[in-house]
Design an enzyme around this catalytic site. Structure first.
Site, PDB file in Angstrom:
ATOM      1  N   GLU A 131     -75.550 -48.469 -80.983  1.00 53.11           N
ATOM      2  CA  GLU A 131     -74.917 -49.122 -79.828  1.00 53.11           C
ATOM      3  C   GLU A 131     -75.633 -50.434 -79.507  1.00 53.11           C
ATOM      4  O   GLU A 131     -75.012 -51.442 -79.194  1.00 53.11           O
ATOM      5  CB  GLU A 131     -74.980 -48.221 -78.584  1.00 53.11           C
ATOM      6  CG  GLU A 131     -73.962 -47.114 -78.547  1.00 53.11           C
ATOM      7  CD  GLU A 131     -72.542 -47.587 -78.272  1.00 53.11           C
ATOM      8  OE1 GLU A 131     -72.107 -48.596 -78.860  1.00 53.11           O
ATOM      9  OE2 GLU A 131     -71.847 -46.921 -77.498  1.00 53.11           O
ATOM     10  N   THR A 184     -68.158 -55.404 -74.733  1.00 53.79           N
ATOM     11  CA  THR A 184     -69.094 -54.735 -73.824  1.00 53.79           C
ATOM     12  C   THR A 184     -70.195 -55.694 -73.381  1.00 53.79           C
ATOM     13  O   THR A 184     -70.582 -55.721 -72.206  1.00 53.79           O
ATOM     14  CB  THR A 184     -69.702 -53.489 -74.518  1.00 53.79           C
ATOM     15  OG1 THR A 184     -68.628 -52.602 -74.836  1.00 53.79           O
ATOM     16  CG2 THR A 184     -70.677 -52.763 -73.622  1.00 53.79           C
TER      17      THR A 184
HETATM   18  N1  HSE Z   1     -71.974 -47.888 -69.657  1.00 54.61           N
HETATM   19  C1  HSE Z   1     -71.467 -48.849 -70.612  1.00 54.61           C
HETATM   20  C2  HSE Z   1     -70.969 -50.046 -69.831  1.00 54.61           C
HETATM   21  C3  HSE Z   1     -70.347 -48.239 -71.391  1.00 54.61           C
HETATM   22  O1  HSE Z   1     -70.213 -49.837 -68.890  1.00 54.61           O
HETATM   23  O2  HSE Z   1     -71.343 -51.172 -70.154  1.00 54.61           O
HETATM   24  C4  HSE Z   1     -69.739 -49.165 -72.399  1.00 54.61           C
HETATM   25  O3  HSE Z   1     -68.657 -48.514 -73.047  1.00 54.61           O
END
Ligand code: HSE
Length: 309
Positions: A131, A184
């Site tokens: 990730e 993201t």
């Molecule tokens: N918690 C992460 C965000 C999840 O909201 O950036 C990304 O899928």
């Protein structure tokens, strides 16, 4: 000895409104499929990728499916060769944990081929590395539920403390994916770095309420707790029509509705499976009114995590 295995790992809804970076649950559908094969040449290769519109790298160092397995082999000090064939069965950059599902499927497959030296939860740190390579942050709220199934709380990142929360009430999920792409990294970049004390009080109350509601099996408490006063107000600006779509879901009977992960997908929860279609249709109608193409996924909560096909 088995030298080839095909694994499905599920899509996930991260944050779940009030749990930024600490809550996530898995879906039965969609998900990604990875076929892993033991090879004689040490190292990781990615021989094929389908369903990605030719956007993903075949370089294992630059693909979440490859990164996790590279880290796993290094940690095990293994010189085993592993080839990965990746079938993307879900939209990329959609907020459904696409990169996480690929990482989870490939790690599960590789670990199984190696004779399962690690337990499922021990694979999570490797998926987190993947990730990090994908979006710059080693968040676990997609990879942990994709690997473990169910609803997962990340109580702490350092040390990593994962807790599977029992869901003692029927819970179904509807995810609307407006066909726009949000990275993201971008969605994290726009967030404020500080929250006020008042926001902290409200957000922790809701987070505690949601967990309590799941354990007690209290849909009304779950509903009251599905509120995000920190992240959703900022990220909503990235999703055209978000507020209208959310209102449509709530009016159609959803327990709650918010952004799935970093978006643009929007999830809604329902305690009756029969309500899902009505909620989904209302969300789609509101999204179409914004002139945005979209697709809908209706799913149960996936309690299993990855599965061998
Ligand atoms: N918690 C992460 C965000 C999840 O909201 O950036 C990304 O899928």
């Amino acid at each position: 000895m088995v030298n080839k295995i095909k694994v499905f790992a599920p899509a996930t809804v991260a944050n779940v409104a009030c749990g930024f970076d600490i809550f996530g649950f898995a879906l039965d559908f969609p998900g990604d499929i990875v076929t892993a094969t033991l090879t004689s040449k040490p190292g990781v290769t990615i021989s094929s990728i389908s369903g990605d519109g030719s956007t993903l790298s075949h370089d294992p160092q630059k693909n979440t499916a490859g990164v996790g397995v590279i880290k796993l082999l290094a940690s095990l000090q293994s010189s085993q060769g592993i080839d990965l064939a990746l079938q993307k069965k879900m939209p990329l950059g959609s907020g459904l944990g696409s990169s996480a599902a690929s990482a989870a499927a490939s790690l599960f497959a590789a670990n199984t081929l190696l004779g399962s030296p690690l337990k499922l939860h021990e694979l999570v740190p490797f998926a987190m590395e993947a990730e990090k390579a994908a979006c710059g942050a080693a968040h676990a709220d997609n990879v942990a539920p994709s690997l473990l199934g169910g609803f997962v709380l990340i109580r702490s990142y350092n040390p990593l403390d994962l807790i599977q929360i029992p869901i003692n009430t029927p819970l179904f999920c509807c995810v609307l994916h407006p066909k726009i792409e949000i990275h993201t990294e971008t969605a994290r970049g726009i967030l404020k770095k500080e929250v006020s004390l008042a926001q902290l009080v409200e957000q922790s109350g809701n987070a505690a309420g949601l967990i309590t509601g799941l354990i007690l099996g209290d849909p009304r408490l779950i509903s009251r707790s599905l509120q995000d006063v920190v992240v959703e107000p900022v990220r909503a600006s990235l999703i055209p029509g978000f507020h209208t779509i959310k209102s449509a879901a709530l009016s159609a009977g959803a327990l709650g509705c918010s952004i799935s992960g970093s978006g643009p997908s929007i999830f809604a929860l329902a305690s009756d499976k029969r309500d899902l279609e009505v909620i989904g249709n209302a969300m789609q109608k509101a999204c179409h009114a914004e002139g945005i193409e979209n697709e809908l996924f209706l799913s149960s909560i996936n309690m299993q995590g990855p599965k061998i096909l």
